[in-house]
Structure formats: structure tokens, C-alpha cells
Design an enzyme around this catalytic site. Structure first.
Site, PDB file in Angstrom:
ATOM      1  N   ASP A   1      -9.719  -5.947  -3.839  1.00 30.09           N
ATOM      2  CA  ASP A   1      -9.428  -4.683  -3.152  1.00 30.09           C
ATOM      3  C   ASP A   1     -10.154  -3.286  -3.770  1.00 30.09           C
ATOM      4  O   ASP A   1     -10.073  -3.114  -4.677  1.00 30.09           O
ATOM      5  CB  ASP A   1      -7.899  -4.409  -3.453  1.00 30.09           C
ATOM      6  CG  ASP A   1      -7.410  -3.267  -2.658  1.00 30.09           C
ATOM      7  OD1 ASP A   1      -7.981  -2.618  -2.014  1.00 30.09           O
ATOM      8  OD2 ASP A   1      -6.060  -3.536  -2.480  1.00 30.09           O
TER       9      ASP A   1
ATOM     10  N   SER B   1       0.914  -1.284   0.190  1.00 28.38           N
ATOM     11  CA  SER B   1       0.071   0.012   0.024  1.00 28.38           C
ATOM     12  C   SER B   1       0.843   1.212   0.134  1.00 28.38           C
ATOM     13  O   SER B   1       1.561   1.343  -0.986  1.00 28.38           O
ATOM     14  CB  SER B   1      -0.925  -0.150   1.092  1.00 28.38           C
ATOM     15  OG  SER B   1      -2.082   0.890   1.060  1.00 28.38           O
TER      16      SER B   1
ATOM     17  N   HIS C   1      -7.870  -5.501   0.418  1.00 29.52           N
ATOM     18  CA  HIS C   1      -6.813  -4.467   0.564  1.00 29.52           C
ATOM     19  C   HIS C   1      -5.733  -5.566   1.400  1.00 29.52           C
ATOM     20  O   HIS C   1      -4.779  -5.196   1.220  1.00 29.52           O
ATOM     21  CB  HIS C   1      -7.107  -3.240   1.112  1.00 29.52           C
ATOM     22  CG  HIS C   1      -6.015  -2.430   1.187  1.00 29.52           C
ATOM     23  ND1 HIS C   1      -5.387  -1.912   0.023  1.00 29.52           N
ATOM     24  CD2 HIS C   1      -5.383  -1.620   2.041  1.00 29.52           C
ATOM     25  CE1 HIS C   1      -4.416  -1.420  -0.050  1.00 29.52           C
ATOM     26  NE2 HIS C   1      -4.420  -0.923   1.457  1.00 29.52           N
TER      27      HIS C   1
END
Length: 299
Positions: free
Chosen positions: A220, A96, A248
């Protein structure tokens, strides 16, 4: 917990030590290094690797560090730690926000990386991602006291796959996690929300020459798998793997699949890759002159 005084901060990190080839794990927004301990660190250690995992600036004790909280300063911290521990060239994994930090490192200090993995990475803003960050900033700035149950449900919807939420036991377990183990907050995390910015970094990514694996998560909603695939399609020679039934937090929802992808990719290089010279100068992409070395960026 080890700390290293680097770049004017006390950089907190885990380090398993040992003689194994090093793997550095870089986490996302508001997330501590300790999240890697659940699944990825044990798998890497079992495979014989040395595991190093730092906390990004923005987490205590570095909530207001000199130089601010940007992708550039976080990448500089990562580079300083790799140099400090003499890890280069090493394998580096970013998740991320951590994927963006690792991407910046590959642009400014590519000689530090033997291989890199970007999980749930994006190189440019999208409508929902920008709206989500704006909502996070406005919620923080409002000072509102959100009930733990509301925070847990919102987190589950943002971070998990519908397949996970449809399983009663898994859903209960995750809601407990989000209720009783909330992520970090405060001014440093607020600054991390701004770190990604609105810059399209994709043209710069076309200059990356480090062996790269991009891992997207099929369900996600925060960083769509298409955004991660876009990076793989842009970086010369990069490959893309998509993990099904994963949101995610796919590396925590589907750890066996993610760990297998990491280990298979890492196995393609010798255990002790040769250190490369640090490149400097510029390259030309789509008519633009872009820096390739840290010296040319003034770092």
C-alpha cells in the site's frame, strides 16, 4: 435501497436483514457502499452474519449536508444508523477513510461496538499522504478534465500492488474498472479529502478499549502498512495482520485472505455479545486529559 432520515440527511445504506449478528461496513473516500458487495458482504452473509453498509456523507444525495463533512459528523451518522437499526453492540469494519470514521466512533460511542476492524487505517498524517490529498484538492479545484485513460493508470498505480499490475489479465481487468467505473466526484468528495485533516489522533487511540484488529496491506503506497501497524501498537490489546501482495485495495485484490482474517477475528466473540454501558468522563494519556464518552465531547 433503504434510507434513514438521520442527523438531517437521508442516510443511504444496504441492509441484508435477517437474524444474524450484524456487521457494519464503512468505506473510504469517494467510495460507495456497493464496493463491499463484490467480496466482503457475500463472505459475511455465507457465514451467517447480517451485513449493513452505509454511504458516508459527501456522496449523493448528501453532498452538502448540515453539519459539514468531518470525521466527527460521519461517525455521528454511523452511530445514529446503529441506534436506528438497533444493531449494538455490533461488529464494525472501516476501510481507509472509513477506518478513521470507525476510529472516531470507538472514541465517542464505544458501547456500540463489540469488535472493530481497521483496514488501511492511519491515525496521523504523513508526508506522502498529505501531498496526495493536496494534489487531489488542487486537481478538483482546477476543474481540469482528465482523460479516462490517464485517470485509470494513475488509480492503478495508487491503489494496486505491483504483483497485480504484473499480471496481464488482472491489469487489463482493473484498468477497465478504473476507466469505466470512476468513483464519485463533486463537492462532497472534495470535502471528504479534508476530513482526515492534519491532526495526530494517535494519543486518543491509546484510550480505545474495544477489541480491535488492524489489517495492513504490504504494498500500500497510499496508507503504508506501518501506519496501520502503528495503530495496533498503540491500542491496548489490539492485534495486527498484514496481507502480502496487496495494495491499498487489498480487500479487493486479496479477498480470500482478508475475509479469512475478518471471520477468524469475529469468531472469537459470541454471536450475540452483551451491550455495554456508555462510558463518560476523562482519561489521562501522556499528561493530557482526554474525553472518553460522547457526553463529554458535547455530542
Amino acid at each position: 435501497m433503504p434510507t434513514a432520515s438521520l442527523n438531517g440527511i437521508d442516510l443511504v445504506h444496504d441492509d441484508s436483514g435477517g437474524d444474524g449478528a450484524p456487521v457494519v461496513l464503512v468505506n473510504g473516500t469517494a467510495a460507495s457502499r456497493t464496493a463491499w458487495r463484490a467480496h466482503q458482504a457475500p463472505a459475511l452473509l455465507d457465514a451467517g452474519y447480517r451485513v449493513v453498509a452505509p454511504d458516508n456523507r459527501g456522496l449523493p444525495p448528501n453532498v452538502s449536508p448540515p453539519g459539514g463533512i468531518t470525521l466527527e459528523t460521519m461517525a455521528a451518522d454511523l452511530a445514529a444508523l446503529i441506534d436506528h437499526l438497533s444493531l449494538a453492540p455490533c461488529r464494525i469494519v472501516g476501510f481507509s477513510l472509513g477506518a478513521a470514521v470507525v476510529g472516531e466512533l470507538l472514541l465517542t460511542r464505544p458501547e456500540l461496538a463489540a469488535q472493530a476492524v481497521l483496514m488501511a487505517g492511519r491515525a496521523r498524517p504523513d508526508t506522502f499522504g498529505s501531498a496526495l490529498n493536496r494534489a487531489r484538492r488542487e486537481l478538483h479545484d482546477s476543474g481540469a478534465d482528465i482523460p479516462a485513460s490517464h485517470r485509470a493508470v494513475f488509480s492503478a498505480l495508487c491503489y494496486l500492488s505491483p504483483h497485480t499490475l504484473s499480471d496481464p489479465q488482472k491489469s487489463r481487468d482493473w484498468l477497465d474498472v478504473f476507466t469505466f467505473a470512476a468513483g464519485a466526484s463533486g463537492p462532497g468528495v472534495r470535502a471528504q479529502y479534508d476530513a482526515m485533516g492534519d491532526t495526530d489522533r494517535l494519543p486518543r487511540y491509546a484510550t480505545i478499549d474495544v477489541p480491535l484488529l488492524c489489517i495492513g496491506f504490504a504494498d500500500d503506497v497510499m496508507v503504508p502498512a506501518t501506519a496501520t501497524r502503528e495503530i495496533a501498537d498503540t491500542v491496548p490489546g489490539a492485534r495486527y495482520t498484514e496481507i502480502a501482495r496487496a495494495g491499498h485495495f487489498g480487500h479487493l485484490e486479496r479477498p480470500a485472505e482478508v475475509n479469512a482474517a475478518l471471520l477468524d477475528f469475529f469468531a472469537e466473540l459470541p454471536a450475540r455479545p452483551v451491550r455495554r454501558e456508555r462510558p463518560t468522563g476523562t482519561v489521562h494519556v501522556d499528561g493530557n486529559t482526554l474525553p472518553t464518552g460522547a457526553d463529554s465531547c458535547g455530542r
